[in-house]
Scaffold this motif. Structure first.
Motif, PDB file in Angstrom:
ATOM      1  N   TYR A 159       0.707  -1.102   0.013  1.00  0.00           N
ATOM      2  CA  TYR A 159      -0.111  -0.110   0.031  1.00  0.00           C
ATOM      3  C   TYR A 159       0.981   1.315  -0.179  1.00  0.00           C
ATOM      4  CZ  TYR A 159      -2.926   3.742   1.809  1.00  0.00           C
ATOM      5  OH  TYR A 159      -3.501   4.937   2.076  1.00  0.00           O
ATOM      6  N   ALA A 160       1.851   1.239   0.623  1.00  0.00           N
ATOM      7  CA  ALA A 160       2.785   2.522   0.921  1.00  0.00           C
ATOM      8  C   ALA A 160       3.498   2.606  -0.411  1.00  0.00           C
ATOM      9  CB  ALA A 160       3.789   2.254   2.046  1.00  0.00           C
ATOM     10  N   ASP A 161       4.040   1.742  -1.025  1.00  0.00           N
ATOM     11  CA  ASP A 161       4.756   1.828  -2.287  1.00  0.00           C
ATOM     12  C   ASP A 161       3.807   2.302  -3.539  1.00  0.00           C
ATOM     13  OD1 ASP A 161       7.432   1.404  -3.607  1.00  0.00           O
ATOM     14  OD2 ASP A 161       6.405  -0.174  -4.744  1.00  0.00           O
ATOM     15  N   THR A 162       2.575   1.806  -3.362  1.00  0.00           N
ATOM     16  CA  THR A 162       1.465   2.123  -4.644  1.00  0.00           C
ATOM     17  C   THR A 162       1.162   3.713  -4.095  1.00  0.00           C
ATOM     18  OG1 THR A 162       0.609  -0.017  -4.510  1.00  0.00           O
ATOM     19  CG2 THR A 162      -0.748   1.574  -5.510  1.00  0.00           C
ATOM     20  N   LEU A 163       0.925   4.020  -3.057  1.00  0.00           N
ATOM     21  CA  LEU A 163       0.537   5.467  -2.789  1.00  0.00           C
ATOM     22  C   LEU A 163       1.819   6.444  -3.088  1.00  0.00           C
ATOM     23  CD1 LEU A 163      -1.073   7.612  -1.575  1.00  0.00           C
ATOM     24  CD2 LEU A 163      -0.308   7.156   0.613  1.00  0.00           C
ATOM     25  N   GLN A 164       3.001   5.869  -2.842  1.00  0.00           N
ATOM     26  CA  GLN A 164       4.264   6.821  -3.283  1.00  0.00           C
ATOM     27  C   GLN A 164       4.260   6.789  -4.763  1.00  0.00           C
ATOM     28  OE1 GLN A 164       7.859   5.085  -1.934  1.00  0.00           O
ATOM     29  NE2 GLN A 164       9.079   6.952  -2.236  1.00  0.00           N
ATOM     30  N   LEU A 165       4.037   6.005  -5.506  1.00  0.00           N
ATOM     31  CA  LEU A 165       4.144   5.617  -7.031  1.00  0.00           C
ATOM     32  C   LEU A 165       3.338   6.725  -7.277  1.00  0.00           C
ATOM     33  CD1 LEU A 165       5.337   4.667  -9.610  1.00  0.00           C
ATOM     34  CD2 LEU A 165       3.706   2.844  -9.335  1.00  0.00           C
ATOM     35  N   TYR A 166       1.896   6.732  -6.878  1.00  0.00           N
ATOM     36  CA  TYR A 166       0.984   7.483  -7.397  1.00  0.00           C
ATOM     37  C   TYR A 166       1.100   8.933  -7.371  1.00  0.00           C
ATOM     38  CZ  TYR A 166      -3.643  10.109  -7.085  1.00  0.00           C
ATOM     39  OH  TYR A 166      -4.766  10.835  -7.473  1.00  0.00           O
ATOM     40  N   LEU A 167       1.711   9.310  -5.776  1.00  0.00           N
ATOM     41  CA  LEU A 167       2.057  10.727  -5.757  1.00  0.00           C
ATOM     42  C   LEU A 167       3.257  11.107  -6.512  1.00  0.00           C
ATOM     43  CD1 LEU A 167       1.643  10.690  -2.025  1.00  0.00           C
ATOM     44  CD2 LEU A 167      -0.302  11.547  -3.454  1.00  0.00           C
ATOM     45  N   SER A 168       3.971  10.402  -6.887  1.00  0.00           N
ATOM     46  CA  SER A 168       5.233  10.822  -7.763  1.00  0.00           C
ATOM     47  C   SER A 168       4.716  10.827  -9.445  1.00  0.00           C
ATOM     48  CB  SER A 168       6.354   9.859  -7.682  1.00  0.00           C
ATOM     49  OG  SER A 168       5.964   8.547  -8.305  1.00  0.00           O
ATOM     50  N   GLU A 169       3.593  10.151  -9.754  1.00  0.00           N
ATOM     51  CA  GLU A 169       3.492  10.268 -11.132  1.00  0.00           C
ATOM     52  C   GLU A 169       2.167  11.109 -11.460  1.00  0.00           C
ATOM     53  OE1 GLU A 169       5.360   8.899 -13.481  1.00  0.00           O
ATOM     54  OE2 GLU A 169       6.904   8.596 -11.992  1.00  0.00           O
ATOM     55  N   LYS A 170       1.475  11.366 -10.465  1.00  0.00           N
ATOM     56  CA  LYS A 170       0.400  12.244 -10.538  1.00  0.00           C
ATOM     57  C   LYS A 170       0.389  13.172 -11.502  1.00  0.00           C
ATOM     58  CE  LYS A 170      -3.515  14.128  -7.913  1.00  0.00           C
ATOM     59  NZ  LYS A 170      -3.962  14.611  -6.424  1.00  0.00           N
ATOM     60  N   GLY A 171      -0.564  13.295 -12.380  1.00  0.00           N
ATOM     61  CA  GLY A 171      -0.485  14.453 -13.197  1.00  0.00           C
ATOM     62  C   GLY A 171       0.070  14.279 -14.748  1.00  0.00           C
ATOM     63  N   LYS A 172       0.985  13.019 -14.858  1.00  0.00           N
ATOM     64  CA  LYS A 172       1.622  12.806 -16.144  1.00  0.00           C
ATOM     65  C   LYS A 172       0.734  12.377 -17.168  1.00  0.00           C
ATOM     66  CE  LYS A 172       6.032  12.777 -13.546  1.00  0.00           C
ATOM     67  NZ  LYS A 172       7.244  11.939 -13.083  1.00  0.00           N
ATOM     68  N   ASP A 173      -0.079  11.494 -16.888  1.00  0.00           N
ATOM     69  CA  ASP A 173      -0.896  10.795 -17.764  1.00  0.00           C
ATOM     70  C   ASP A 173      -2.349  10.304 -17.122  1.00  0.00           C
ATOM     71  OD1 ASP A 173      -2.299   8.544 -19.167  1.00  0.00           O
ATOM     72  OD2 ASP A 173      -0.375   8.084 -20.090  1.00  0.00           O
ATOM     73  N   PRO A 174      -3.261  10.994 -17.504  1.00  0.00           N
ATOM     74  CA  PRO A 174      -4.592  10.699 -16.859  1.00  0.00           C
ATOM     75  C   PRO A 174      -4.845   9.221 -16.854  1.00  0.00           C
ATOM     76  CG  PRO A 174      -4.889  12.611 -18.466  1.00  0.00           C
ATOM     77  CD  PRO A 174      -3.345  11.855 -18.568  1.00  0.00           C
ATOM     78  N   GLN A 175      -4.601   8.510 -17.761  1.00  0.00           N
ATOM     79  CA  GLN A 175      -5.039   6.918 -17.661  1.00  0.00           C
ATOM     80  C   GLN A 175      -4.221   6.187 -16.472  1.00  0.00           C
ATOM     81  OE1 GLN A 175      -4.262   5.633 -21.694  1.00  0.00           O
ATOM     82  NE2 GLN A 175      -6.570   5.210 -22.144  1.00  0.00           N
ATOM     83  N   ILE A 176      -2.930   6.534 -16.357  1.00  0.00           N
ATOM     84  CA  ILE A 176      -2.320   6.099 -15.386  1.00  0.00           C
ATOM     85  C   ILE A 176      -2.533   6.638 -14.143  1.00  0.00           C
ATOM     86  CG2 ILE A 176       0.196   5.829 -14.278  1.00  0.00           C
ATOM     87  CD1 ILE A 176       1.292   5.890 -17.450  1.00  0.00           C
ATOM     88  N   ASP A 177      -2.994   7.730 -14.097  1.00  0.00           N
ATOM     89  CA  ASP A 177      -3.566   8.405 -12.782  1.00  0.00           C
ATOM     90  C   ASP A 177      -4.870   7.711 -12.330  1.00  0.00           C
ATOM     91  OD1 ASP A 177      -1.585  10.511 -12.824  1.00  0.00           O
ATOM     92  OD2 ASP A 177      -3.059  11.935 -13.245  1.00  0.00           O
ATOM     93  N   ARG A 178      -5.699   7.403 -13.178  1.00  0.00           N
ATOM     94  CA  ARG A 178      -7.050   6.637 -12.746  1.00  0.00           C
ATOM     95  C   ARG A 178      -6.531   5.254 -12.343  1.00  0.00           C
ATOM     96  NH1 ARG A 178      -8.791   9.842 -17.351  1.00  0.00           N
ATOM     97  NH2 ARG A 178      -8.529   7.950 -18.552  1.00  0.00           N
ATOM     98  N   TYR A 179      -5.603   4.546 -13.204  1.00  0.00           N
ATOM     99  CA  TYR A 179      -5.240   3.255 -12.744  1.00  0.00           C
ATOM    100  C   TYR A 179      -4.773   3.110 -11.255  1.00  0.00           C
ATOM    101  CZ  TYR A 179      -3.145  -1.234 -12.764  1.00  0.00           C
ATOM    102  OH  TYR A 179      -2.603  -2.405 -12.276  1.00  0.00           O
ATOM    103  N   LEU A 180      -3.929   4.090 -11.102  1.00  0.00           N
ATOM    104  CA  LEU A 180      -2.905   4.143  -9.814  1.00  0.00           C
ATOM    105  C   LEU A 180      -3.958   4.769  -8.550  1.00  0.00           C
ATOM    106  CD1 LEU A 180       0.516   5.727 -10.695  1.00  0.00           C
ATOM    107  CD2 LEU A 180      -0.237   3.272 -10.336  1.00  0.00           C
ATOM    108  N   GLU A 181      -4.950   5.503  -8.989  1.00  0.00           N
ATOM    109  CA  GLU A 181      -5.817   5.764  -7.897  1.00  0.00           C
ATOM    110  C   GLU A 181      -6.643   4.519  -7.430  1.00  0.00           C
ATOM    111  OE1 GLU A 181      -8.276   8.786  -9.741  1.00  0.00           O
ATOM    112  OE2 GLU A 181      -6.868  10.357  -9.286  1.00  0.00           O
ATOM    113  N   GLU A 182      -7.075   3.581  -8.573  1.00  0.00           N
ATOM    114  CA  GLU A 182      -7.812   2.543  -8.111  1.00  0.00           C
ATOM    115  C   GLU A 182      -6.825   1.320  -7.474  1.00  0.00           C
ATOM    116  OE1 GLU A 182     -10.861  -0.456  -8.205  1.00  0.00           O
ATOM    117  OE2 GLU A 182     -10.609   1.578  -8.305  1.00  0.00           O
ATOM    118  N   ARG A 183      -5.522   1.421  -7.599  1.00  0.00           N
ATOM    119  CA  ARG A 183      -5.161   0.427  -7.102  1.00  0.00           C
ATOM    120  C   ARG A 183      -4.433   0.957  -5.650  1.00  0.00           C
ATOM    121  NH1 ARG A 183       0.397  -1.807 -10.068  1.00  0.00           N
ATOM    122  NH2 ARG A 183       0.815  -2.512  -7.811  1.00  0.00           N
TER     123      ARG A 183
END
Length: 338
Positions: free
Chosen positions: A298-322
């Motif tokens: 969970y911690a690693d997923t959250l960190q990845l989401y915060l570091s990549e947020k805003g770069k690609d809308p599709q990846i943002d939505r996928y990481l939010e779900e993860r």
């Protein structure tokens, strides 16, 4: 290797196709007996064609994109570093390591990393693996992710790509690395490869990658055995495995897909996943380490989401779900296999 081309067959066979014949040392007289006419033949190192539809008399039908046969691409034999993490799988090592050592393609090295086994795994590995292959005995428990990170430090400088073979699994046949090298000729950052499973005494193909986009790849098979990774990408700080967790494959796969610049699919089975062996899951699933792995994931997923947020809308939505699903799992929602 040489290639012979039947220049007059183009219109007679099928628009856009020609017959070609690949051979090594056969004399021209034998080649003529196959029925080719008006041929030319050249020595070449690599022929970039589809090798799936065999024709009579060893003839090959193929679509050639470039009709200038003097510009055939030069083949490169990439060096592949094969990482084999192990913990107490002595009963599987002969088959696992044997499947790698008997490969027809020889430009590879094996990094065997033993994570404090209590059986005779090290003894078997040292007997089977001689230089340039390496056997590493860890002095502190690292689990698969840590063992793989440790193996990176032992890769030779001239290694081009990294692949992973778990010590209870094996390669599909002795041409697996040959096929991998063939598909690497376009130099992708990641090569996704097909898998088979061994269950109830039968080996059956189960996964044939056909990704058309980055987001498709991210959502695809997350196991390390499903991809060959360019060494600089695999060892990049952001792409290292989480340590001390049983779920190390999931986020490593996602990070590799996010940071890759190119990829290719090899849909044929390359790897056999041994489903007869569940001892690591059945003996650990109910222990504390499974719960702590969920928290770390969970911690690693959250960190990845915060570091990549805003770069690609599709990846943002996928990481939010993860993030949502890992949080649910952490709070007791069960082990979600996604």
């Amino acid at each position: 290797m040489k290639i012979a081309i039947d220049k007059n067959s183009l219109d007679a066979i099928k628009p856009g196709y020609e017959y070609i014949y690949l051979f090594d040392n056969e004399p021209l007289e034998d080649l003529l007996k196959t029925g080719l006419h008006c041929i030319r033949y050249d020595k070449c190192d690599f022929v970039d064609i589809n090798l799936t539809d065999y024709k009579v008399n060893c003839l090959k039908q193929a679509t050639l994109q470039d009709n200038n046969y003097d510009k055939l691409p030069e083949r490169k034999d990439f060096k592949i570093g094969i990482i084999v993490p192990n913990c107490n799988y002595a009963d599987c090592l002969e088959k696992c390591l044997g499947s790698i050592l008997k490969q027809t393609y020889k430009n590879f090295e094996i990094i065997f990393v033993d994570d404090m086994s209590t059986d005779n795994s090290l003894e078997i590995a040292k007997r089977l693996l001689k230089p340039p292959h390496k056997v590493i005995a860890l002095k502190q428990k690292r689990l698969n992710g840590g063992a793989r990170n440790e193996a990176y430090l032992c890769l030779s400088e001239d290694v081009d790509y990294v692949y992973y073979v778990d010590s209870d699994d094996w390669l599909y046949d002795n041409t697996a690395l040959e096929q991998i090298n063939y598909y690497l000729q376009s130099r992708p950052d990641v090569l996704f490869v097909g898998l088979a499973q061994y269950k109830a005494g039968k080996t059956t193909p189960i996964y044939a990658p056909n990704y058309q986009s980055r987001i498709e790849a991210i959502k695809g098979w997350s196991g390390s055995c499903g991809k060959v990774i360019e060494k600089n990408l695999a060892t990049r700080q952001e792409c290292l495995y989480c340590e001390g967790t049983l779920k190390e494959d999931r986020n490593q796969h996602c990070k590799v897909c996010i940071y890759m610049n190119s990829f290719k699919n090899l849909p044929k089975p390359i790897y056999v996943w041994n489903r007869e062996n569940h001892k690591s899951v059945t003996t650990i699933r109910d222990k504390i380490i499974w719960g702590t792995s969920t928290i770390r994931h969970y911690a690693d997923t959250l960190q990845l989401y915060l570091s990549e947020k805003g770069k690609d809308p599709q990846i943002d939505r996928y990481l939010e779900e993860r993030v949502r699903m890992t949080k649910q799992e952490m709070e007791g929602g069960g082990d979600k296999q996604w």
